[in-house]
Motif scaffolding. Sequence first.
Motif, mmCIF file in Angstrom:
data_model
loop_
_atom_site.group_PDB
_atom_site.id
_atom_site.type_symbol
_atom_site.label_atom_id
_atom_site.label_comp_id
_atom_site.label_asym_id
_atom_site.label_seq_id
_atom_site.Cartn_x
_atom_site.Cartn_y
_atom_site.Cartn_z
ATOM 1 N N GLU A 1 0.827 -1.209 0.000
ATOM 2 C CA GLU A 1 0.000 0.000 0.000
ATOM 3 C C GLU A 1 0.861 1.259 0.000
ATOM 4 O O GLU A 1 0.559 2.223 -0.715
ATOM 5 C CB GLU A 1 -0.929 -0.002 1.216
ATOM 6 C CG GLU A 1 -1.885 1.160 1.227
ATOM 7 C CD GLU A 1 -2.845 1.093 2.398
ATOM 8 O OE1 GLU A 1 -3.931 1.694 2.274
ATOM 9 O OE2 GLU A 1 -2.524 0.468 3.411
ATOM 10 N N GLY B 1 0.119 2.464 -3.426
ATOM 11 C CA GLY B 1 -1.187 3.046 -3.125
ATOM 12 C C GLY B 1 -1.418 4.437 -3.668
ATOM 13 O O GLY B 1 -2.513 4.751 -4.139
ATOM 14 N N ALA B 2 -0.408 5.286 -3.625
ATOM 15 C CA ALA B 2 -0.590 6.667 -4.085
ATOM 16 C C ALA B 2 -0.809 6.727 -5.595
ATOM 17 O O ALA B 2 -1.671 7.464 -6.079
ATOM 18 C CB ALA B 2 0.617 7.504 -3.696
ATOM 19 N N PRO C 1 -4.292 3.569 -6.525
ATOM 20 C CA PRO C 1 -5.160 3.318 -5.358
ATOM 21 C C PRO C 1 -6.155 2.169 -5.562
ATOM 22 O O PRO C 1 -6.480 1.459 -4.622
ATOM 23 C CB PRO C 1 -5.882 4.645 -5.156
ATOM 24 C CG PRO C 1 -5.780 5.356 -6.455
ATOM 25 C CD PRO C 1 -4.508 4.895 -7.095
ATOM 26 N N ARG C 2 -6.595 1.977 -6.786
ATOM 27 C CA ARG C 2 -7.550 0.896 -7.051
ATOM 28 C C ARG C 2 -6.903 -0.469 -6.782
ATOM 29 O O ARG C 2 -7.518 -1.352 -6.173
ATOM 30 C CB ARG C 2 -8.041 0.986 -8.490
ATOM 31 C CG ARG C 2 -9.130 0.017 -8.812
ATOM 32 C CD ARG C 2 -9.765 0.340 -10.177
ATOM 33 N NE ARG C 2 -10.392 -0.840 -10.688
ATOM 34 C CZ ARG C 2 -10.080 -1.447 -11.809
ATOM 35 N NH1 ARG C 2 -9.146 -0.969 -12.593
ATOM 36 N NH2 ARG C 2 -10.712 -2.527 -12.185
ATOM 37 N N ALA D 1 -4.326 -1.016 -4.797
ATOM 38 C CA ALA D 1 -4.067 -1.109 -3.361
ATOM 39 C C ALA D 1 -5.341 -1.488 -2.607
ATOM 40 O O ALA D 1 -5.297 -2.299 -1.676
ATOM 41 C CB ALA D 1 -3.500 0.204 -2.838
ATOM 42 N N ARG D 2 -6.469 -0.942 -3.021
ATOM 43 C CA ARG D 2 -7.743 -1.279 -2.372
ATOM 44 C C ARG D 2 -8.099 -2.751 -2.562
ATOM 45 O O ARG D 2 -8.695 -3.374 -1.682
ATOM 46 C CB ARG D 2 -8.874 -0.406 -2.908
ATOM 47 C CG ARG D 2 -8.984 0.931 -2.232
ATOM 48 C CD ARG D 2 -10.309 1.624 -2.565
ATOM 49 N NE ARG D 2 -10.601 1.688 -3.991
ATOM 50 C CZ ARG D 2 -10.192 2.665 -4.813
ATOM 51 N NH1 ARG D 2 -9.486 3.669 -4.343
ATOM 52 N NH2 ARG D 2 -10.509 2.645 -6.085
#
Length: 84
Positions: free
Chosen positions: A54, A58-59, A62-63, A65-66
Amino acid sequence: MFSEACHQRCRVHKTADAANALPTSALPGAEKALQVIGNAEDRDHALKAVTAFETTHGAKFPRAARKITADVDELPCGRPVAGR
């Protein structure tokens, strides 16, 4: 039948879903990070690997990472597998 068992998500599908949410150029590094999560020796190491994924991806993605963090509570329970 297995009252002691905990519910677990399929790691293969979870990893594939995350990989599908990434552009092709990001796959080599992300796939290695996903392998670390899947091959973790216990739940604590897997959670640390999820956090690292993440933080790293993630930055920008983000999709993806989610897809990994959404069901983190359903990671393998950390119980030893027979034969290990």
